[in-house]
Design an enzyme around this catalytic site. Structure first.
Site, PDB file in Angstrom:
ATOM      1  N   GLY A   9      31.411  40.193  46.573  1.00  0.00           N
ATOM      2  CA  GLY A   9      31.619  39.231  45.498  1.00  0.00           C
ATOM      3  C   GLY A   9      31.357  37.759  45.809  1.00  0.00           C
ATOM      4  O   GLY A   9      32.024  37.238  46.887  1.00  0.00           O
ATOM      5  N   ALA A  10      30.595  37.179  45.021  1.00  0.00           N
ATOM      6  CA  ALA A  10      30.077  35.812  45.463  1.00  0.00           C
ATOM      7  C   ALA A  10      30.667  34.972  44.244  1.00  0.00           C
ATOM      8  O   ALA A  10      29.827  33.897  44.005  1.00  0.00           O
ATOM      9  CB  ALA A  10      28.594  35.666  45.473  1.00  0.00           C
ATOM     10  N   PHE A  12      33.807  32.143  43.366  1.00  0.00           N
ATOM     11  CA  PHE A  12      34.587  31.001  44.039  1.00  0.00           C
ATOM     12  C   PHE A  12      35.040  31.432  45.218  1.00  0.00           C
ATOM     13  O   PHE A  12      34.906  31.072  46.347  1.00  0.00           O
ATOM     14  CB  PHE A  12      35.400  30.459  43.228  1.00  0.00           C
ATOM     15  N   ARG A  89      42.112  36.260  37.277  1.00  0.00           N
ATOM     16  CA  ARG A  89      43.185  36.007  35.850  1.00  0.00           C
ATOM     17  C   ARG A  89      42.820  34.779  34.985  1.00  0.00           C
ATOM     18  O   ARG A  89      42.126  33.981  35.585  1.00  0.00           O
ATOM     19  CB  ARG A  89      44.523  35.584  36.407  1.00  0.00           C
ATOM     20  N   ASN A 102      39.795  46.200  37.268  1.00  0.00           N
ATOM     21  CA  ASN A 102      39.546  46.073  38.746  1.00  0.00           C
ATOM     22  C   ASN A 102      39.337  47.185  39.711  1.00  0.00           C
ATOM     23  O   ASN A 102      38.782  47.224  40.699  1.00  0.00           O
ATOM     24  CB  ASN A 102      40.557  44.886  39.407  1.00  0.00           C
ATOM     25  N   ARG A 158      51.676  28.835  50.660  1.00  0.00           N
ATOM     26  CA  ARG A 158      52.159  28.092  49.539  1.00  0.00           C
ATOM     27  C   ARG A 158      53.709  27.712  49.777  1.00  0.00           C
ATOM     28  O   ARG A 158      53.911  26.415  49.452  1.00  0.00           O
ATOM     29  CB  ARG A 158      52.105  29.078  48.158  1.00  0.00           C
ATOM     30  N   HIS A 182      52.772  41.040  46.446  1.00  0.00           N
ATOM     31  CA  HIS A 182      52.077  39.886  45.898  1.00  0.00           C
ATOM     32  C   HIS A 182      52.383  39.683  44.354  1.00  0.00           C
ATOM     33  O   HIS A 182      51.535  40.277  43.643  1.00  0.00           O
ATOM     34  CB  HIS A 182      50.591  39.943  46.276  1.00  0.00           C
TER      35      HIS A 182
END
Length: 316
Positions: A9-10, A12, A89, A102, A158, A182
């Protein structure tokens, strides 16, 4: 050297992960794949042209893959594969909203990994994270220790950031921990959170800690709402890349990850956010930490929520 890592997967997330992995200069090759024709090859060419400036020798290889499995021969013999493939998302979406679409993507990718890189450690970052990690293990049929998910590293990062900002202290002085899933059943562990070694509870009120916990739990959604298109990738890619580095170096570093839990904390048969020792075989072992009663109850609740969904993914 001699190690090979693939990022599937390229977008971001994937391209930033590939950049970080290349700049570590601990791999011989970083392979970047995508279904958009030419995109991974173009990004690889661009990254390779930065090598002399940034001073790394790792070669980046781009490969366009087809739904029929074409192009996947580029990942042959990878020691580590990071799966970032899938839709991100949009504002207002939960991670769960991505489950159906997915699942198909991740299953397809996992089957190709099993064919071309049968000895790889797989790091899953596609959402919904806990469920996609379980699905990747089912689809690859790899030993459960060799399939792990990236979530806890990001959630703790975070939480750490929010605590450091709140107290106006260097992030390096803050240690935090989150376990569980998550998303909605994330279990921050305030009893393990310190600032310069002092318990967080001595520095912040319970209400303020709760507020930071809530912000951490919604950390991804906050970024999504601001970006409006796409989701976070700088902090997530840093988390995934550090996990891959720990595998490559067989470091044994203890990290919060999504790993198979079988008896630890009295919980069995589920992928869950726990601390684990990370090395060449993936999650070498789950590391058990002292939890308060309420933290342990939260972890059990997360396990049951994830278990229910993980049984669904087997059929997707």
């Amino acid at each position: 050297m001699g190690k090979k890592v693939t990022v599937v997967g390229a977008g971001f997330y994937g391209s930033t992960t590939a950049q970080r992995l290349a700049e570590y200069d601990v791999f011989e090759t970083v392979v970047l794949t995508d279904i958009v024709e030419g995109k991974p090859e173009g990004l690889a060419l661009d990254l390779n042209q930065s090598r002399s400036i940034e001073g790394f020798e790792t070669k980046v290889v781009g490969a366009t893959t087809g739904l029929d499995g074409s192009g996947y021969e580029a990942i042959a013999g990878s020691d580590i594969v990071v799966i970032t493939a899938g839709l991100p998302r949009k504002p207002g979406m939960s991670r769960m909203d991505l489950l159906g679409v997915n699942a198909k993507i991740v299953r397809g990718v996992a089957e190709q990994i099993a064919t071309h890189a049968p000895d790889a450690v797989v790091i899953v970052v596609s959402n919904p994270l806990d469920e996609m990690t379980a699905l990747a293990q089912l689809a690859t049929k790899f030993p459960k220790n060799r399939v792990i998910g990236q979530a806890g590293m990001l959630d703790t990062a975070r939480f750490t950031h929010f605590v450091a900002e709140e107290l106006n202290v260097p992030v390096g002085s803050v240690k935090t921990l989150t376990l569980g899933s998550h998303g909605d059943t994330m279990v921050p562990v305030p009893s393990r959170c310190t600032v310069n070694g002092k318990p967080l509870s001595e520095l912040l009120s319970a209400d303020k800690i709760d507020e930071l916990v809530t912000r951490t739990r919604n950390g991804g959604a906050e970024v999504v709402a601001l970006l409006k298109t796409g989701s976070a990738y700088y902090a997530p890619s840093a988390a995934a890349a550090r996990m891959a580095k720990a595998v490559a170096e067989d470091s044994g570093e203890v990290m919060p990850v999504c790993a198979w839990v079988d008896g630890e904390y009295g919980i069995s048969g589920v992928y869950l956010g726990v601390e684990a020792e990370i090395g060449a075989t993936g999650a070498r072992k789950v590391v058990i930490t002292d939890l308060t009663e309420s933290e342990l109850a939260g972890l059990n609740e997360a396990a049951e929520a994830v278990r229910a969904k993980q049984s669904d993914v087997a059929d997707l």
